[in-house]
Design an enzyme around this catalytic site. Structure first.
Site, PDB file in Angstrom:
ATOM      1  CG  PHE A   1     -13.190  -0.550   1.617  1.00  0.00           C
ATOM      2  CD1 PHE A   1     -12.230  -1.151   2.515  1.00  0.00           C
ATOM      3  CD2 PHE A   1     -12.913  -0.660   0.144  1.00  0.00           C
ATOM      4  CE1 PHE A   1     -11.267  -1.636   1.959  1.00  0.00           C
ATOM      5  CE2 PHE A   1     -11.945  -1.477  -0.077  1.00  0.00           C
ATOM      6  CZ  PHE A   1     -10.814  -2.038   0.652  1.00  0.00           C
ATOM      7  CB  VAL A   2     -10.800   5.213   0.246  1.00  0.00           C
ATOM      8  CG1 VAL A   2     -11.914   6.227   0.836  1.00  0.00           C
ATOM      9  CG2 VAL A   2      -9.653   4.926   1.063  1.00  0.00           C
TER      10      VAL A   2
ATOM     11  NE  ARG B   1      -2.166  -3.589  -3.621  1.00  0.00           N
ATOM     12  CZ  ARG B   1      -2.252  -3.545  -2.324  1.00  0.00           C
ATOM     13  NH1 ARG B   1      -2.264  -2.521  -1.819  1.00  0.00           N
ATOM     14  NH2 ARG B   1      -2.490  -4.682  -1.620  1.00  0.00           N
TER      15      ARG B   1
ATOM     16  CG  ASP C   1      -2.254   2.324   2.404  1.00  0.00           C
ATOM     17  OD1 ASP C   1      -1.974   1.979   3.660  1.00  0.00           O
ATOM     18  OD2 ASP C   1      -2.682   1.212   1.393  1.00  0.00           O
TER      19      ASP C   1
ATOM     20  CG  ASP D   1      -5.589  -3.968  -1.798  1.00  0.00           C
ATOM     21  OD1 ASP D   1      -5.604  -3.362  -0.928  1.00  0.00           O
ATOM     22  OD2 ASP D   1      -5.962  -5.121  -2.009  1.00  0.00           O
TER      23      ASP D   1
ATOM     24  N   GLY E   1       0.947  -1.261   0.081  1.00  0.00           N
ATOM     25  CA  GLY E   1       0.095  -0.026   0.094  1.00  0.00           C
ATOM     26  C   GLY E   1       0.783   1.238  -0.012  1.00  0.00           C
TER      27      GLY E   1
ATOM     28  CG  ASP F   1      -9.271   1.399   9.538  1.00  0.00           C
ATOM     29  OD1 ASP F   1     -10.058   2.045   9.912  1.00  0.00           O
ATOM     30  OD2 ASP F   1      -9.827   0.281   9.009  1.00  0.00           O
TER      31      ASP F   1
ATOM     32  CE  LYS G   1     -10.937   3.973   6.250  1.00  0.00           C
ATOM     33  NZ  LYS G   1     -11.402   2.398   5.870  1.00  0.00           N
TER      34      LYS G   1
END
Ligand code: IMP
Ligand code: MG
Length: 180
Positions: free
Chosen positions: A152-153, A165, A100, A159, A44, A103, A131
């Protein structure tokens, strides 16, 4: 085609370029007169890390780790698996972990603890996206580009099993994509 699956763009390519410039300059200032070991969490961290490091004006070493808590789904499994380790000895080094997104915080918390355990002089973390509402662990990224809502992005390294990606921005998928 891939881009037809996107419902909404959350962070544009231009915004990400600005984020990388701003973060890179801040990191350069904060680590002034020091050498840096940047450890990217694959897969990521790419392409965010590629763009970030071009904005860091320090003597910088790079290494990578393959760590995963998601296994291709849309929510964290609550357990971090290190599939491939770095080869650099972190002892006495100033380490910056790049990913990336933060969360739940599990990934950054565990990798940070690992490097401190191995004797790194310092360990900081840098992510493109935060997030905040997803947080379960007591950790925040030292550097982050922008906060996003609890959605969810995909894109710019993120991905959905295993695609998107290489999307040149961060977006939300159309509902129908999940039914495929
Ligand atoms: P954490 O360990 O829960 O903080 O999650 C970090 C990892 O989960 C990131 O490296 C991503 O790979 C993945 N992740 C978290 N949120 C998303 C998302 O919205 N889309 C894709 N991957 C995500
Ligand atoms: Mg990841």
């Amino acid at each position: 085609m891939m881009k037809d699956d996107i419902k909404e763009v959350l962070v544009s390519r231009e915004q990400i370029e600005t984020i990388c410039k701003t973060l890179g300059e801040k990191i350069t200032e904060d680590y002034k007169d020091k050498k840096l070991l940047v450890v990217g969490l694959l897969r990521g961290c790419m392409p965010f890390m590629a763009e970030l490091i071009l904005n860091i004006n320090l003597y910088t070493e790079l290494d990578y780790m393959v760590a995963s808590s998601y296994e291709g789904g849309t929510s964290s499994t609550g357990h971090l698996v290190i599939k491939s380790d770095i080869t650099t000895d972190v002892k006495g080094k100033d380490v910056l972990i790049v990913d990336d997104i933060i969360d739940t915080g599990l990934t950054l918390k565990e990798v940070k603890a690992l490097f401190l355990n191995r004797g790194a002089a310092s360990v900081k973390t840098c992510v493109m996206l935060d997030k905040t509402e997803g947080r379960k662990e007591n950790i925040n990224a030292d550097y982050f580009g922008t906060t996003i809502p609890n959605k969810f992005v995909v894109g710019y390294g993120l991905d959905y099993g295993p695609y998107y990606r290489n999307l040149p921005y961060v977006g939300v998928l159309k509902e129908e994509v999940y039914k495929k």
